[in-house]
Motif scaffolding. Sequence first.
Motif, mmCIF file in Angstrom:
data_model
loop_
_atom_site.group_PDB
_atom_site.id
_atom_site.type_symbol
_atom_site.label_atom_id
_atom_site.label_comp_id
_atom_site.label_asym_id
_atom_site.label_seq_id
_atom_site.Cartn_x
_atom_site.Cartn_y
_atom_site.Cartn_z
ATOM 1 N N GLU A 198 0.828 -1.219 0.000
ATOM 2 C CA GLU A 198 0.000 0.000 0.000
ATOM 3 C C GLU A 198 0.858 1.263 0.000
ATOM 4 O OE1 GLU A 198 -3.050 0.110 2.924
ATOM 5 O OE2 GLU A 198 -3.749 -1.926 2.528
ATOM 6 N N ARG B 127 -0.219 11.540 3.436
ATOM 7 C CA ARG B 127 -0.738 10.439 2.615
ATOM 8 C C ARG B 127 -0.476 9.082 3.262
ATOM 9 N NH1 ARG B 127 -0.916 11.227 -2.955
ATOM 10 N NH2 ARG B 127 -1.471 8.996 -3.035
ATOM 11 N N LEU B 128 0.630 8.974 3.981
ATOM 12 C CA LEU B 128 1.005 7.685 4.574
ATOM 13 C C LEU B 128 0.292 7.411 5.892
ATOM 14 C CD1 LEU B 128 4.876 7.744 3.980
ATOM 15 C CD2 LEU B 128 3.110 6.795 2.510
ATOM 16 N N THR C 18 1.337 4.378 -3.214
ATOM 17 C CA THR C 18 1.040 5.814 -3.121
ATOM 18 C C THR C 18 1.988 6.663 -3.965
ATOM 19 O OG1 THR C 18 2.508 6.150 -1.211
ATOM 20 C CG2 THR C 18 0.210 5.522 -0.751
#
Length: 792
Positions: free
Chosen positions: A478, A633-634, A482
């Motif tokens: 995942e 985002r992480l 990104t």
Amino acid sequence: MFTTYFTTAWRNLIRNKVYSVLNILGLAAGMAVALLIGLWVRDQTSYDKFLPGYQQAYQVRFRYSDNGAIRSTVHVCLPLAVALKNDIPEIEYSVPKFGPVASMFTVGNKRLNINGFLAGDEFLQLFRYPLLSGKAETALKDISSVVVTESTAIAVFGTRDVVGRVVDIYGEKCHVTAVMKDVPKNSTMQFGFLRPFSAFVAGGGWVKAAVTNWDDCFFDLFASLRPGINYDQVEPKMRMLVKKYSPDSWPAFQRQVTMQPMADWHLYTDFKDGYPSGGIIEYVRLFSIIGLLVLLIACINFMNLSTARSEKRAREVGIRKVIGSSRKGLIVQFLTEAAVIASVSAILALAIVQVILPGFNALIGTQISVPYGSPVFWLVFAGYILVTGLLAGSRPAFYLSSFQPVKVLKGVVTTGPSATRGRKALVVLQFTCSIALIIGTVVVYQQIEYARNRPRGYDSNRLLATAAISDYPVIKRELLATGMVTSMTRSTVTATYIASRNTIEEWPGRLPNEGLTLAYNAVADTDYFRTLGMPLVAGRNFTGNFGEDSLDVILNESAVRRMRLKQPLGQSIRWHVSNSPQRLRIVGVVKDILTDNPFSAPEPQLYVFQPDATFVFMFRLAPRVNTHVALSRLEPIFRKNNSDGSFNYQFMDDNYSTLFSLETLIGKLAAVFSALAIFISCLGLFGLAAYMAEQRTREIGIRKVLGASVSQLLLLLSKDFVLLVSVSYLIASPLAYILASRWLQGYDYRTSIGIGVFLLTGLGALLIAALTVGYQSVRAALMNPVTSLRAD
């Protein structure tokens, strides 16, 4: 009589306002520096001494032979805890500890990550931290118990009254059995909670096996002696306990049991040949000397200004002697004046310290305060004032009281070379100390920068670390999807930390009875070296196939050199893991990296493929992505996959910077005190120059009438002072070089001391002195000769 002395001293203070201000300001600055250093020294030497019975508390250590070199380690084995109590009745408590460990405390919707220890059930009896509630004897008896500090209790529950309350720690329901006061800042051990060591053992696995294994040395062990017993009485009994109970346990290392007293934990962290050799204690001594030197510089100011103005007091001395004053009475008079100035300066120094203390604490990361409520402090402070007054007033008192009344009443006062020689010597001493301090500060800064810019062996730029969580393949996929992350890996520890050192039992070319330990790190995939930017210099990486990789090992260059392997690839070594020996095949060699000490040679290190022994994620952010955007985002990915919903990370650049904390602290302290030393020296030079210009007013007027230019007068008035500073520089440079070289010898990786340091420092000192004296010289040179000669 003393009332008269005091009144006279006060009148002289008021009558000569300018010189009184210079004396008081210089002396106050020096006293403030000495006081500040004294408070810092008091803070450093007070570590762990707040605990009752700290004199009887010790940390158990192993002293061992590593290929002829004698070393010392705090990592010991668990069976030793039982052996100490059974074999040595003089030992009251023997308590194991593991950690610090980070644990997630969950109460309702509140989740907090707290650092703490897993400790033996007698921990709070050995270390008598004050408890707000609960009993030390039973607090850690139950495996489901937890002891929290006051801050942890308030943070987790909102109140300190939490005994009996339940908190979830990684799915385990734990009962709070005691609440203790917060651990003071001056404690070597910092923690927010304690869990029973028995809970650690009850979890099974390698820890349960380690209870009886003399080879697994991953634990801390503490012991306390019974009242009235000293270390010398128990040392012979404990020394050979390993050989007694496990004679076949690493005989090549010749392990001996020793202990370090609690009072030395903070001060003595460096060991040589297995014995304490230094640490922060060296800097405590160094700055104690610096504090005394700065105070001496301030006292020299007082001496010089007082003796320089001897003509102003000569007639007073003559009259006093004529009317019956003894030399002893005059000495007391002048010492009283010095004591009055020292008292006023001390009050100002205390105010200065109070004002700058918050900034000083922020600069060096301490919580120092002035102990106003301590009678001992005021007693020491009064003695400090008295000693400073006697030191500052000694030379003026004996010098002024030596005047002969017949000569001084006729206006004959010796002001020739013999009278000024002492003042010149003191000025030289002042600036010698100041210049040496400045050179030392520059060398400390250069050493830090030299090590900071040293090749690390890996790329820490945009590299982050976080605690490992479940479903590594899922979260890795995942994160890479990104586009914010270029690579990711999983290992036992971060690059700047050594989890443990493992014993290598056999390798090609091993000498009889030769011992070897290598720093250990385990990886979980083939991306470790790529993520950290560590190049392979020979061989290959792991394949990712556990069946094959679990029997392979990758060494760094230092390990290859340490084993004296000419052709390491394909060779096999044998190490001890999981209570059994295991052979590993060398498949690769990587470049050395700097781990926990950037000033030392790289550690010999091995890397093995053990996914089950990896506890840290490391990942690298994409090069052209904004860091804040990337983390935002992480974060949802980590929170979604983490059972406690947290996302805690650290940048490896920041992690690496912490390795310089002690040297950075020393550099900051040295810079502050060096600047103050030069300021005080210049303050005295300013006053001396002002007085000398005043004394030569008529001479300057005559020279101007006879055609002397301003530049000629400026040179006339400044040359003596510049010459004195030049002499100071010539004395300070070799002295500073010797002391700085000795300090650098303590580092394996060290900078060289170039001539540029001395040239720049010398030019700087001369420039500062010239500017200080120049103001008074220009002022005197520009004075109208009509004004200066009017009295004649």
